[in-house]
Scaffold this motif. Structure first.
Motif, PDB file in Angstrom:
ATOM      1  N   ALA A  48       5.106   3.801  -6.864  1.00  0.00           N
ATOM      2  CA  ALA A  48       6.080   2.829  -7.369  1.00  0.00           C
ATOM      3  C   ALA A  48       5.354   1.908  -8.354  1.00  0.00           C
ATOM      4  O   ALA A  48       4.216   1.508  -8.094  1.00  0.00           O
ATOM      5  CB  ALA A  48       6.665   2.016  -6.226  1.00  0.00           C
ATOM      6  N   PRO A  49       5.961   1.588  -9.475  1.00  0.00           N
ATOM      7  CA  PRO A  49       5.312   0.692 -10.435  1.00  0.00           C
ATOM      8  C   PRO A  49       5.040  -0.685  -9.824  1.00  0.00           C
ATOM      9  O   PRO A  49       5.904  -1.251  -9.145  1.00  0.00           O
ATOM     10  CB  PRO A  49       6.323   0.587 -11.582  1.00  0.00           C
ATOM     11  CG  PRO A  49       7.193   1.800 -11.428  1.00  0.00           C
ATOM     12  CD  PRO A  49       7.250   2.079  -9.955  1.00  0.00           C
ATOM     13  N   VAL A  50       3.850  -1.204 -10.060  1.00  0.00           N
ATOM     14  CA  VAL A  50       3.467  -2.484  -9.477  1.00  0.00           C
ATOM     15  C   VAL A  50       4.432  -3.597  -9.893  1.00  0.00           C
ATOM     16  O   VAL A  50       4.718  -4.499  -9.099  1.00  0.00           O
ATOM     17  CB  VAL A  50       2.002  -2.846  -9.789  1.00  0.00           C
ATOM     18  CG1 VAL A  50       1.797  -3.169 -11.262  1.00  0.00           C
ATOM     19  CG2 VAL A  50       1.530  -3.996  -8.909  1.00  0.00           C
ATOM     20  N   GLU A  51       4.952  -3.548 -11.102  1.00  0.00           N
ATOM     21  CA  GLU A  51       5.883  -4.593 -11.540  1.00  0.00           C
ATOM     22  C   GLU A  51       7.175  -4.551 -10.721  1.00  0.00           C
ATOM     23  O   GLU A  51       7.742  -5.605 -10.401  1.00  0.00           O
ATOM     24  CB  GLU A  51       6.171  -4.487 -13.037  1.00  0.00           C
ATOM     25  CG  GLU A  51       4.961  -4.824 -13.913  1.00  0.00           C
ATOM     26  CD  GLU A  51       4.362  -6.199 -13.625  1.00  0.00           C
ATOM     27  OE1 GLU A  51       5.121  -7.176 -13.440  1.00  0.00           O
ATOM     28  OE2 GLU A  51       3.122  -6.299 -13.584  1.00  0.00           O
ATOM     29  N   ASP A  52       7.636  -3.368 -10.364  1.00  0.00           N
ATOM     30  CA  ASP A  52       8.816  -3.252  -9.496  1.00  0.00           C
ATOM     31  C   ASP A  52       8.528  -3.821  -8.118  1.00  0.00           C
ATOM     32  O   ASP A  52       9.356  -4.500  -7.518  1.00  0.00           O
ATOM     33  CB  ASP A  52       9.265  -1.790  -9.369  1.00  0.00           C
ATOM     34  CG  ASP A  52       9.854  -1.226 -10.646  1.00  0.00           C
ATOM     35  OD1 ASP A  52      10.103  -2.001 -11.607  1.00  0.00           O
ATOM     36  OD2 ASP A  52      10.060   0.008 -10.686  1.00  0.00           O
ATOM     37  N   VAL A  53       7.338  -3.531  -7.616  1.00  0.00           N
ATOM     38  CA  VAL A  53       6.935  -4.025  -6.304  1.00  0.00           C
ATOM     39  C   VAL A  53       6.866  -5.550  -6.333  1.00  0.00           C
ATOM     40  O   VAL A  53       7.385  -6.232  -5.438  1.00  0.00           O
ATOM     41  CB  VAL A  53       5.587  -3.412  -5.878  1.00  0.00           C
ATOM     42  CG1 VAL A  53       5.068  -4.055  -4.603  1.00  0.00           C
ATOM     43  CG2 VAL A  53       5.727  -1.899  -5.706  1.00  0.00           C
ATOM     44  N   LYS A  54       6.261  -6.118  -7.366  1.00  0.00           N
ATOM     45  CA  LYS A  54       6.133  -7.569  -7.466  1.00  0.00           C
ATOM     46  C   LYS A  54       7.497  -8.253  -7.506  1.00  0.00           C
ATOM     47  O   LYS A  54       7.659  -9.327  -6.924  1.00  0.00           O
ATOM     48  CB  LYS A  54       5.303  -7.947  -8.695  1.00  0.00           C
ATOM     49  CG  LYS A  54       3.825  -7.672  -8.502  1.00  0.00           C
ATOM     50  CD  LYS A  54       2.994  -7.798  -9.750  1.00  0.00           C
ATOM     51  CE  LYS A  54       3.272  -8.996 -10.574  1.00  0.00           C
ATOM     52  NZ  LYS A  54       2.422  -9.052 -11.789  1.00  0.00           N
TER      53      LYS A  54
ATOM     54  N   GLU B 148      -1.216  -6.853  -7.042  1.00  0.00           N
ATOM     55  CA  GLU B 148      -2.080  -6.399  -8.137  1.00  0.00           C
ATOM     56  C   GLU B 148      -3.455  -5.961  -7.612  1.00  0.00           C
ATOM     57  O   GLU B 148      -3.993  -4.937  -8.048  1.00  0.00           O
ATOM     58  CB  GLU B 148      -2.226  -7.503  -9.175  1.00  0.00           C
ATOM     59  CG  GLU B 148      -0.922  -7.746  -9.937  1.00  0.00           C
ATOM     60  CD  GLU B 148      -0.963  -8.974 -10.830  1.00  0.00           C
ATOM     61  OE1 GLU B 148      -2.007  -9.679 -10.869  1.00  0.00           O
ATOM     62  OE2 GLU B 148       0.056  -9.225 -11.495  1.00  0.00           O
ATOM     63  N   ALA B 149      -4.007  -6.712  -6.670  1.00  0.00           N
ATOM     64  CA  ALA B 149      -5.316  -6.363  -6.110  1.00  0.00           C
ATOM     65  C   ALA B 149      -5.262  -5.035  -5.348  1.00  0.00           C
ATOM     66  O   ALA B 149      -6.149  -4.195  -5.496  1.00  0.00           O
ATOM     67  CB  ALA B 149      -5.818  -7.483  -5.198  1.00  0.00           C
ATOM     68  N   ILE B 150      -4.225  -4.858  -4.547  1.00  0.00           N
ATOM     69  CA  ILE B 150      -4.094  -3.610  -3.788  1.00  0.00           C
ATOM     70  C   ILE B 150      -3.954  -2.437  -4.739  1.00  0.00           C
ATOM     71  O   ILE B 150      -4.586  -1.390  -4.554  1.00  0.00           O
ATOM     72  CB  ILE B 150      -2.919  -3.696  -2.794  1.00  0.00           C
ATOM     73  CG1 ILE B 150      -3.290  -4.644  -1.646  1.00  0.00           C
ATOM     74  CG2 ILE B 150      -2.537  -2.306  -2.259  1.00  0.00           C
ATOM     75  CD1 ILE B 150      -2.153  -4.977  -0.704  1.00  0.00           C
ATOM     76  N   TYR B 151      -3.153  -2.586  -5.767  1.00  0.00           N
ATOM     77  CA  TYR B 151      -2.989  -1.499  -6.741  1.00  0.00           C
ATOM     78  C   TYR B 151      -4.304  -1.187  -7.456  1.00  0.00           C
ATOM     79  O   TYR B 151      -4.618  -0.023  -7.695  1.00  0.00           O
ATOM     80  CB  TYR B 151      -1.881  -1.826  -7.750  1.00  0.00           C
ATOM     81  CG  TYR B 151      -0.529  -1.296  -7.334  1.00  0.00           C
ATOM     82  CD1 TYR B 151       0.027  -0.203  -7.976  1.00  0.00           C
ATOM     83  CD2 TYR B 151       0.189  -1.871  -6.289  1.00  0.00           C
ATOM     84  CE1 TYR B 151       1.266   0.305  -7.610  1.00  0.00           C
ATOM     85  CE2 TYR B 151       1.426  -1.386  -5.907  1.00  0.00           C
ATOM     86  CZ  TYR B 151       1.963  -0.289  -6.568  1.00  0.00           C
ATOM     87  OH  TYR B 151       3.182   0.208  -6.179  1.00  0.00           O
TER      88      TYR B 151
ATOM     89  N   THR C 131       0.833  -1.206   0.000  1.00  0.00           N
ATOM     90  CA  THR C 131       0.000   0.000   0.000  1.00  0.00           C
ATOM     91  C   THR C 131       0.869   1.257   0.000  1.00  0.00           C
ATOM     92  O   THR C 131       0.599   2.208  -0.748  1.00  0.00           O
ATOM     93  CB  THR C 131      -0.960  -0.006   1.203  1.00  0.00           C
ATOM     94  OG1 THR C 131      -1.777  -1.191   1.127  1.00  0.00           O
ATOM     95  CG2 THR C 131      -1.843   1.229   1.224  1.00  0.00           C
ATOM     96  N   LEU C 132       1.914   1.275   0.818  1.00  0.00           N
ATOM     97  CA  LEU C 132       2.828   2.423   0.824  1.00  0.00           C
ATOM     98  C   LEU C 132       3.480   2.614  -0.542  1.00  0.00           C
ATOM     99  O   LEU C 132       3.642   3.746  -1.008  1.00  0.00           O
ATOM    100  CB  LEU C 132       3.905   2.256   1.894  1.00  0.00           C
ATOM    101  CG  LEU C 132       3.478   2.419   3.338  1.00  0.00           C
ATOM    102  CD1 LEU C 132       4.669   2.191   4.264  1.00  0.00           C
ATOM    103  CD2 LEU C 132       2.858   3.777   3.579  1.00  0.00           C
ATOM    104  N   ALA C 133       3.840   1.514  -1.171  1.00  0.00           N
ATOM    105  CA  ALA C 133       4.445   1.610  -2.506  1.00  0.00           C
ATOM    106  C   ALA C 133       3.445   2.208  -3.499  1.00  0.00           C
ATOM    107  O   ALA C 133       3.820   3.034  -4.339  1.00  0.00           O
ATOM    108  CB  ALA C 133       4.917   0.238  -2.976  1.00  0.00           C
ATOM    109  N   ALA C 134       2.180   1.830  -3.393  1.00  0.00           N
ATOM    110  CA  ALA C 134       1.151   2.402  -4.271  1.00  0.00           C
ATOM    111  C   ALA C 134       1.003   3.893  -4.012  1.00  0.00           C
ATOM    112  O   ALA C 134       0.915   4.685  -4.954  1.00  0.00           O
ATOM    113  CB  ALA C 134      -0.187   1.682  -4.065  1.00  0.00           C
TER     114      ALA C 134
END
Length: 190
Positions: free
Chosen positions: A141-147, A159-162, A134-137
């Motif tokens: 921050a790009p979701v792919e980087d987070v993943k 993906e769901a949180i984003y 959630t903080l990354a969103a």
């Protein structure tokens, strides 16, 4: 774990304004994964009710059997949410939960598998991951980087949180995060 270098400024500010006592005081009180979890669930419930329009008077009237100390905690939490906003207060509560659970882990180590405390430990860990996502969103921050920084079992969660964050914004995302934690605490195997 999400790249902490992205999250350090947010976490530092959040931890600097803690609701719970400092770590030394938490250690003196002998918190467990259970107490960290239950305190957090109570705080999040108050914030969820406040976000649905219940004011301090209504909340206090609906909680007639709570102790004076508990009522003071509710009042302090609501005052903080008025000052800082519901989103920042949700964030602070999740950050404090992670800090409380980390302190318990440092003091007691990993709970024995299959125990109730191991279930609370599991929920604390899952919540920490969801909070970091959630903080990354929030920080865009790009979701792919987070993943890439997560274990594969958390990719769908990211993906769901984003999706929730992009469609509904941060308050709804934190509301979902609170709901997921409470669901885990009620049924950690689900």
């Amino acid at each position: 774990m999400i790249a902490l270098r992205l999250l350090q400024p947010v976490i530092a500010v959040t931890l600097a304004m803690a609701l719970w006592p400092g770590q030394a005081a938490a250690e003196d009180r002998g918190h467990s994964f259970k107490t960290c979890s239950l305190i957090t669930a109570e705080y999040l419930t108050v914030l969820q009710l406040a976000s649905r329009g219940l004011d301090e008077t209504t909340l206090n009237a609906s909680l007639p059997d709570i102790s004076a100390a508990a009522r003071q905690r509710v009042d302090s939490l609501l005052a903080l949410s008025r000052k800082e906003g519901l989103v920042d207060t949700h964030s602070r509560v999740h950050s404090e939960y992670a800090a409380c659970a980390r302190q318990v882990f440092t003091r007691l180590g990993m709970p024995e598998a299959g125990t109730r405390d191991s279930a609370f430990h599991f929920c604390a860990g899952e919540n920490r991951v969801r909070y970091e996502i959630t903080l990354a969103a929030v920080m865009e921050a790009p979701v792919e980087d987070v993943k890439r920084s997560l274990e594969p079992q958390h990719h769908a969660v990211a993906e769901a949180i984003y999706r929730i964050f992009e469609a509904e914004g941060p308050l709804v995302t934190f509301d979902h995060l609170a709901g997921e934690l409470k669901h885990c605490l009620n049924d950690p195997g689900a």
